[in-house]
Design a protein around this motif. Structure first.
Motif, PDB file in Angstrom:
ATOM      1  N   LYS A  52       2.589   3.045   2.153  1.00  0.00           N
ATOM      2  CA  LYS A  52       3.257   3.429   0.903  1.00  0.00           C
ATOM      3  C   LYS A  52       4.739   3.044   0.881  1.00  0.00           C
ATOM      4  O   LYS A  52       5.199   2.443  -0.090  1.00  0.00           O
ATOM      5  N   PRO A  53       5.544   3.342   1.907  1.00  0.00           N
ATOM      6  CA  PRO A  53       6.938   2.877   1.856  1.00  0.00           C
ATOM      7  C   PRO A  53       7.071   1.364   1.917  1.00  0.00           C
ATOM      8  O   PRO A  53       7.987   0.790   1.315  1.00  0.00           O
ATOM      9  N   SER A  56       6.415   0.179  -1.482  1.00  0.00           N
ATOM     10  CA  SER A  56       7.563   0.524  -2.320  1.00  0.00           C
ATOM     11  C   SER A  56       8.655  -0.532  -2.237  1.00  0.00           C
ATOM     12  O   SER A  56       9.395  -0.756  -3.203  1.00  0.00           O
ATOM     13  N   LYS A  63       6.488   3.287  -6.203  1.00  0.00           N
ATOM     14  CA  LYS A  63       7.279   4.099  -5.287  1.00  0.00           C
ATOM     15  C   LYS A  63       6.376   5.182  -4.734  1.00  0.00           C
ATOM     16  O   LYS A  63       5.695   5.882  -5.483  1.00  0.00           O
ATOM     17  N   GLU A  86       3.547   9.715  -5.551  1.00  0.00           N
ATOM     18  CA  GLU A  86       3.544   8.332  -5.987  1.00  0.00           C
ATOM     19  C   GLU A  86       4.063   8.203  -7.423  1.00  0.00           C
ATOM     20  O   GLU A  86       3.868   9.109  -8.244  1.00  0.00           O
ATOM     21  N   THR A  87       4.693   7.076  -7.703  1.00  0.00           N
ATOM     22  CA  THR A  87       5.035   6.659  -9.061  1.00  0.00           C
ATOM     23  C   THR A  87       4.587   5.212  -9.213  1.00  0.00           C
ATOM     24  O   THR A  87       5.000   4.341  -8.462  1.00  0.00           O
ATOM     25  N   ARG A  88       3.717   4.972 -10.193  1.00  0.00           N
ATOM     26  CA  ARG A  88       3.156   3.637 -10.393  1.00  0.00           C
ATOM     27  C   ARG A  88       3.272   3.232 -11.862  1.00  0.00           C
ATOM     28  O   ARG A  88       2.891   3.970 -12.757  1.00  0.00           O
ATOM     29  N   LYS A 100       3.178   9.427 -12.653  1.00  0.00           N
ATOM     30  CA  LYS A 100       3.934  10.136 -11.619  1.00  0.00           C
ATOM     31  C   LYS A 100       3.138  11.352 -11.180  1.00  0.00           C
ATOM     32  O   LYS A 100       2.616  12.088 -12.018  1.00  0.00           O
TER      33      LYS A 100
END
Length: 236
Positions: A52-53, A56, A63, A86-88, A100
């Motif tokens: 995930k990071p 990002s 993110k 998460e934000t996509r 979000k």
């Protein structure tokens, strides 16, 4: 396939090969006293979902952050859990949407790998139940028209759909290789089946945190990841 996704796949392959080399090297180190009983470590292992990071950094539309952990309860059985945020942003030809939210999932893993003396690696299969709470925000949409002499009618919107959630069942297979003392590199693949999904009124869910993209009449999701975890052990 986007450039960021392609790069992430190559990173996954590199980490898989690295883990395989470490695993093979570890198998060569065996205690000379073959009668000595192999210690079985029971403890709490916690760490980061590295995928995930990394995503990002390489994907401007994503993110995210995730934490994973497991706890050994029997010789081959582990309680396991994961949570994150998460934000996509989804960009389609006629719409732009931002999701979000947070997720949590819990279940157990079964380790099918018979370790040699001094080894504590895992080759496992797991079953999880997942839950996500999120919002969908309509950022932009284009009104369809067949009147070609005019430009597309693009509307900038900021309409938010709150209090959405989803639950799913997940099957996972993966490996955990001890790189150094109590430090593990893991890789896994996931197959997910949605059970209950709360849809917004007069709109649709385009993405569910951790479950992934949502398409019409499709209840299946897939995923993969790699982790870096540390084991806080006690010896039985």
């Amino acid at each position: 396939m986007t450039r960021s996704r392609t790069l992430l796949y190559f990173i996954s392959i590199f980490l898989f090969l690295t883990a395989s080399v470490y695993s093979q090297n570890s198998e060569k180190v065996i205690d000379n006293d073959t009668l000595k009983k192999n210690k079985k470590y029971y403890g709490l292992r916690v760490g980061l979902n590295l995928s995930k990071p990394i995503l990002s950094i390489i994907d401007p539309n994503f993110k995210g952050f995730g934490i994973v952990g497991d706890f050994r309860i029997k010789k081959n059985y582990y309680l396991a859990a994961a949570l994150g945020n998460e934000t996509r942003t989804i960009e389609l030809p006629n719409i732009e949407n931002t999701t979000k939210g947070s997720y949590i999932k819990a279940g157990f893993n079964y380790n099918a790998y018979e370790n040699w003396y001094g080894m504590n690696n895992l080759l496992y299969a797991g079953v999880y139940a997942g839950f996500s709470s999120f919002t969908q925000e309509l950022d932009r949409y284009t009104i369809y028209t067949t009147t070609t002499p005019f430009e597309d009618d693009i509307r900038i919107a900021s309409q938010e759909f709150k209090n959405l959630n989803a639950t799913w069942l997940e099957l996972k297979i993966g490996i955990e290789v001890e790189l150094f003392n109590n430090l593990y590199l893991g890789l896994n693949a996931q197959l997910k089946r949605s059970i209950i999904v709360k849809e917004p009124e007069e709109y649709a869910n385009l993405y569910i945190p951790d479950f992934g993209k949502v398409t019409e009449d499709n209840t299946i999701g897939v995923g993969y990841g790699y982790t870096l975890t540390y084991l806080f052990p006690f010896v039985k």
